[in-house]
Design a protein around this motif. Structure first.
Motif, mmCIF file in Angstrom:
data_model
loop_
_atom_site.group_PDB
_atom_site.id
_atom_site.type_symbol
_atom_site.label_atom_id
_atom_site.label_comp_id
_atom_site.label_asym_id
_atom_site.label_seq_id
_atom_site.Cartn_x
_atom_site.Cartn_y
_atom_site.Cartn_z
ATOM 1 N N ASP A 64 -28.905 -38.982 -16.192
ATOM 2 C CA ASP A 64 -29.292 -38.105 -17.298
ATOM 3 C C ASP A 64 -28.682 -36.715 -17.101
ATOM 4 O OD1 ASP A 64 -30.925 -36.703 -15.463
ATOM 5 O OD2 ASP A 64 -32.733 -37.730 -16.115
ATOM 6 N N LEU A 65 -28.867 -35.882 -18.100
ATOM 7 C CA LEU A 65 -28.267 -34.541 -18.084
ATOM 8 C C LEU A 65 -28.751 -33.715 -16.899
ATOM 9 C CD1 LEU A 65 -26.437 -32.447 -19.410
ATOM 10 C CD2 LEU A 65 -28.387 -31.771 -20.842
ATOM 11 N N LEU A 76 -26.954 -34.862 -13.714
ATOM 12 C CA LEU A 76 -25.542 -34.494 -13.752
ATOM 13 C C LEU A 76 -25.378 -32.984 -13.592
ATOM 14 C CD1 LEU A 76 -22.633 -35.352 -14.001
ATOM 15 C CD2 LEU A 76 -22.894 -35.359 -16.490
ATOM 16 N N THR A 77 -26.243 -32.221 -14.213
ATOM 17 C CA THR A 77 -26.185 -30.760 -14.096
ATOM 18 C C THR A 77 -26.375 -30.345 -12.642
ATOM 19 O OG1 THR A 77 -27.056 -30.494 -16.340
ATOM 20 C CG2 THR A 77 -27.186 -28.583 -14.896
ATOM 21 N N TYR A 115 -23.762 -22.987 -16.092
ATOM 22 C CA TYR A 115 -24.355 -23.995 -16.968
ATOM 23 C C TYR A 115 -23.659 -24.075 -18.322
ATOM 24 C CZ TYR A 115 -27.510 -26.638 -19.835
ATOM 25 O OH TYR A 115 -28.023 -27.571 -20.698
ATOM 26 N N SER A 140 -21.811 -27.291 -19.788
ATOM 27 C CA SER A 140 -22.251 -27.938 -21.032
ATOM 28 C C SER A 140 -21.098 -28.108 -22.008
ATOM 29 C CB SER A 140 -23.361 -27.120 -21.705
ATOM 30 O OG SER A 140 -24.493 -27.083 -20.896
ATOM 31 N N LEU A 188 -18.649 -30.797 -20.640
ATOM 32 C CA LEU A 188 -19.234 -32.133 -20.768
ATOM 33 C C LEU A 188 -19.169 -32.613 -22.216
ATOM 34 C CD1 LEU A 188 -20.696 -34.557 -19.532
ATOM 35 C CD2 LEU A 188 -22.857 -33.295 -19.852
ATOM 36 N N LEU A 195 -22.087 -41.293 -23.674
ATOM 37 C CA LEU A 195 -23.481 -40.859 -23.716
ATOM 38 C C LEU A 195 -24.246 -41.908 -24.502
ATOM 39 C CD1 LEU A 195 -25.832 -38.881 -23.357
ATOM 40 C CD2 LEU A 195 -24.993 -37.640 -25.361
ATOM 41 N N GLU A 209 -29.280 -41.135 -23.708
ATOM 42 C CA GLU A 209 -29.419 -39.918 -22.902
ATOM 43 C C GLU A 209 -28.934 -40.088 -21.459
ATOM 44 O OE1 GLU A 209 -33.094 -37.779 -23.401
ATOM 45 O OE2 GLU A 209 -33.313 -38.512 -25.459
ATOM 46 N N GLN A 210 -28.035 -41.035 -21.239
ATOM 47 C CA GLN A 210 -27.450 -41.276 -19.926
ATOM 48 C C GLN A 210 -25.937 -41.105 -20.019
ATOM 49 O OE1 GLN A 210 -29.388 -42.608 -16.968
ATOM 50 N NE2 GLN A 210 -30.881 -41.566 -18.269
ATOM 51 N N TYR A 211 -25.370 -40.383 -19.073
ATOM 52 C CA TYR A 211 -23.930 -40.129 -19.043
ATOM 53 C C TYR A 211 -23.247 -41.059 -18.043
ATOM 54 C CZ TYR A 211 -24.869 -35.892 -21.660
ATOM 55 O OH TYR A 211 -25.251 -35.010 -22.629
#
Length: 182
Positions: free
Chosen positions: A28-29, A32-33, A44, A48, A51, A62, A65-67
Motif C-alpha cells: 500500500d501507499l 511504499l512511502t 513526500y 507522490s 509515483l 495500482l 490500493e496496492q502498488y
C-alpha cells in the motif's frame, strides 16, 4: 537543497521501481512511502508526483490500493538500476528485506470468520510454509467478538499456537484410556 543522494525526479522514479522490484508482493501507499523516504533527498511531494507519473506511464500498477511493478517497469529497472546510488540501494535492500519477511509471514497465516446458525461462528485458521499447509483448523465460537479475537490472536501468535498444539499432541500421557484393558 536536499542533502541526500537522490537528486532528481528520474533518480526518484528509479528508486521507486527498484523498491517495487525487490518486494515479493504489492504494497500500500504507506508501506511504499516509508521505503522510499530512506534518503534525505526524497521528499513526500516529489515522491507522490513521481509515483503518479509511474502509474500513468504503466511502469507501476495500482489495484485495490496496492502498488506493484509492471513488466515494463521491471524491464526499465533492470536496465537503469545502477543510476540509483549504491548506498541507497543497500539501504533499500535492508528495508525491503524486512518488509518482505512481514509480507511473507502475513501471506502464510490465514483466518476467516464464517457465520453459522444463530449466534455461532466458525473461525477458520491456517498456517503454511513454502512447502504447503502446516496446520489448519476450524473452531466453533459463540459470538462475533470472540471469533474476531480468536482470528486476531491466531494471526499474531500462529507459530506459538502451533508449537503449543504440537507439544500437547506429542506429550506422553501414559497409557491411553481403554487400550490394552480387557
Amino acid at each position: 537543497m536536499p542533502r541526500g543522494f537522490i537528486r532528481d525526479k528520474l533518480q526518484l522514479k528509479l528508486l521507486i521501481l527498484y523498491i517495487l522490484d525487490h518486494l515479493i508482493q504489492p504494497v500500500d501507499l504507506a508501506q511504499l512511502t516509508d521505503l522510499a523516504l530512506c534518503d534525505e533527498g526524497v521528499d513526500y511531494f516529489g515522491f507522490s508526483e513521481a509515483l503518479a507519473e509511474l502509474v500513468g506511464t504503466g511502469h507501476v500498477s495500482l489495484e485495490e490500493e496496492q502498488y506493484a511493478i509492471t513488466p515494463k517497469g521491471r524491464e526499465h529497472c533492470q536496465v537503469c538500476k545502477s543510476a540509483v546510488p549504491y548506498s541507497v540501494r543497500m539501504k533499500c535492500d535492508r528495508h525491503t528485506g524486512a518488509v518482505n519477511a512481514v509480507l511473507r509471514r502475513n501471506s502464510q497465516i490465514q483466518t476467516e470468520v464464517l457465520p453459522r446458525s444463530g449466534e455461532e461462528y466458525t473461525v477458520r485458521m491456517s498456517l503454511s510454509d513454502d512447502a504447503g499447509s502446516v496446520i489448519s483448523m476450524d473452531m466453533l465460537s459463540y459470538s462475533r467478538e470472540q471469533s474476531e479475537q480468536l482470528a486476531r490472536n491466531f494471526k499474531n501468535h500462529a507459530e506459538e499456537i502451533y508449537n503449543a498444539i504440537l507439544t500437547a499432541m506429542l506429550a506422553d500421557y501414559g497409557d491411553d484410556a481403554g487400550e490394552g484393558q480387557s
